[in-house]
Write an enzyme that holds these catalytic residues in place. Structure first.
Site, mmCIF file in Angstrom:
data_model
loop_
_atom_site.group_PDB
_atom_site.id
_atom_site.type_symbol
_atom_site.label_atom_id
_atom_site.label_comp_id
_atom_site.label_asym_id
_atom_site.label_seq_id
_atom_site.Cartn_x
_atom_site.Cartn_y
_atom_site.Cartn_z
ATOM 1 N N ASP A 1 0.539 -1.521 -0.031
ATOM 2 C CA ASP A 1 -0.107 0.160 0.316
ATOM 3 C C ASP A 1 0.582 1.184 -0.122
ATOM 4 O OD1 ASP A 1 -2.155 -0.918 0.482
ATOM 5 O OD2 ASP A 1 -2.502 -1.939 2.043
ATOM 6 N N GLU B 1 0.005 9.376 0.807
ATOM 7 C CA GLU B 1 -0.569 10.440 2.167
ATOM 8 C C GLU B 1 -0.505 9.941 3.691
ATOM 9 O OE1 GLU B 1 -4.278 12.658 1.460
ATOM 10 O OE2 GLU B 1 -5.368 11.028 2.500
ATOM 11 N N ASP B 2 -0.953 8.197 4.051
ATOM 12 C CA ASP B 2 -1.504 7.836 5.122
ATOM 13 C C ASP B 2 0.544 8.187 6.096
ATOM 14 O OD1 ASP B 2 -3.838 7.279 5.023
ATOM 15 O OD2 ASP B 2 -2.946 5.650 3.925
ATOM 16 N N HIS C 1 -10.912 6.179 6.236
ATOM 17 C CA HIS C 1 -10.395 7.711 7.028
ATOM 18 C C HIS C 1 -11.218 8.795 6.803
ATOM 19 C CE1 HIS C 1 -6.389 5.673 5.378
ATOM 20 N NE2 HIS C 1 -6.259 5.804 6.953
ATOM 21 N N CYS D 1 -4.954 10.473 -1.282
ATOM 22 C CA CYS D 1 -3.956 9.540 -0.712
ATOM 23 C C CYS D 1 -2.890 9.018 -1.626
ATOM 24 C CB CYS D 1 -4.936 7.266 -0.510
ATOM 25 S SG CYS D 1 -6.871 7.794 -0.312
HETATM 26 C C1 CIR Z 1 -4.868 1.240 3.144
HETATM 27 O O1 CIR Z 1 -6.432 -0.124 3.663
HETATM 28 O O2 CIR Z 1 -5.142 1.712 3.984
HETATM 29 C C2 CIR Z 1 -4.992 0.672 1.724
HETATM 30 N N1 CIR Z 1 -5.233 0.395 0.965
HETATM 31 C C3 CIR Z 1 -5.962 2.433 1.209
HETATM 32 C C4 CIR Z 1 -5.197 4.017 1.620
HETATM 33 C C5 CIR Z 1 -6.497 4.732 1.137
HETATM 34 N N2 CIR Z 1 -5.536 6.304 1.904
HETATM 35 C C6 CIR Z 1 -6.665 6.785 2.040
HETATM 36 O O3 CIR Z 1 -7.308 7.327 2.290
HETATM 37 N N3 CIR Z 1 -5.337 8.318 2.845
#
Ligand code: CIR
Length: 256
Positions: A61, A66-67, A164, A251
């Site tokens: 991922d 962004e995370d 999120h 993201c």
């Molecule tokens: C996750 O579940 O962490 C990733 N598959 C998707 C992350 C999406 N990120 C976001 O909304 N900032």
């Protein structure tokens, strides 16, 4: 205004990314790469410089950069992702942030606190933070304490359904908020000019404002018309392969 954007090229293991919607199928890697390249082009059209980080096969991922950090005009905060398979993604972002921020303005969320950047929405000097399955109370406490040192304010938003915070609510500047589902009636957003997204296009609540232009995911005509109706120039980018693993436009980048 944003000057800088950081993105990370999807790795081929992107097909193993976490998903809440396996029925959508697995991402097609080549298509994900071309959609990512189009995303970078759209950002460049908005007048930002784009730092492109290399793919990292260890983290399926990791294109959802962004995370792993929250970037503000005064400081950067390296997060502590609540998803175990994503927790190690933060190491690679630190040297990149050091190119843009002095070391004393780079902070960290530490265990037992967890926080993911997708849960943080910046509205001027106020930061809304989703209390989610990925972001816990201790993570929010640490985050608020760091922000306070810079004169920023933090507002906690309990999440009920979505992954999120920005899965369902996004700020387009000028007081305009795109809202879907559980965010339509939340008291903390009562003072904004809200545009409600129909359930059938809920995925497209995740649009991004970049220097006056709004980037909208391709294939959501009601959202596109609504955003244009608010007076914004728009660009569309197809994110179909990222949607399959719960990812959207915001993201895929850090914007600051
Ligand atoms: C996750 O579940 O962490 C990733 N598959 C998707 C992350 C999406 N990120 C976001 O909304 N900032």
């Amino acid at each position: 205004m944003f000057q800088h954007v950081i993105v990370k090229t999807p790795c081929s293991n992107v097909l193993l990314g976490i998903t809440s919607a396996p029925e959508l199928g697995k991402p097609d890697y080549q298509l994900a790469l071309s959609q990512h390249a189009a995303y970078i082009e759209a950002l460049k059209q908005c007048g930002v410089d784009v730092t492109v980080l290399p793919p990292d096969e260890a983290f399926p991922d990791s294109c959802f950069v962004e995370d792993v950090a929250v970037v503000t005009r005064k400081c950067a905060i390296v997060t502590n992702p609540g998803a175990p398979s994503r927790n190690g993604e933060t190491a690679a972002i630190v040297p990149v942030l050091e190119k843009f921020y002095p070391a004393e303005h780079i902070h960290r969320i530490t265990a037992p606190g967890t926080l993911e950047g997708g849960d943080v929405m910046m509205v001027g000097d106020t930061f809304y933070v989703g209390a989610s399955a990925r972001t816990n109370a201790e993570g929010i406490r640490q985050f608020a304490e760091i922000l306070q040192g810079y004169g920023f304010r933090c507002v906690t938003v309990p999440l009920e359904k979505v992954l999120h915070l920005k899965t369902g609510v996004n700020y387009l500047e000028n007081g305009n908020l795109l809202v879907s589902g559980e965010f339509c009636d939340k008291e903390c957003f009562a003072g904004y000019k809200k545009t409600e997204i129909p359930e059938s296009e809920a995925y497209a609540a995740n649009c991004i404002w970049v220097n006056g232009t709004v980037i909208v995911p391709k294939g959501y005509p009601a959202v596109l018309a609504a955003v244009q109706g608010l007076g914004y120039p728009t660009l569309t980018v197809d994110t179909s392969e990222f949607r399959k693993i719960d990812g959207g436009l915001s993201c895929l980048s850090l914007r600051f």
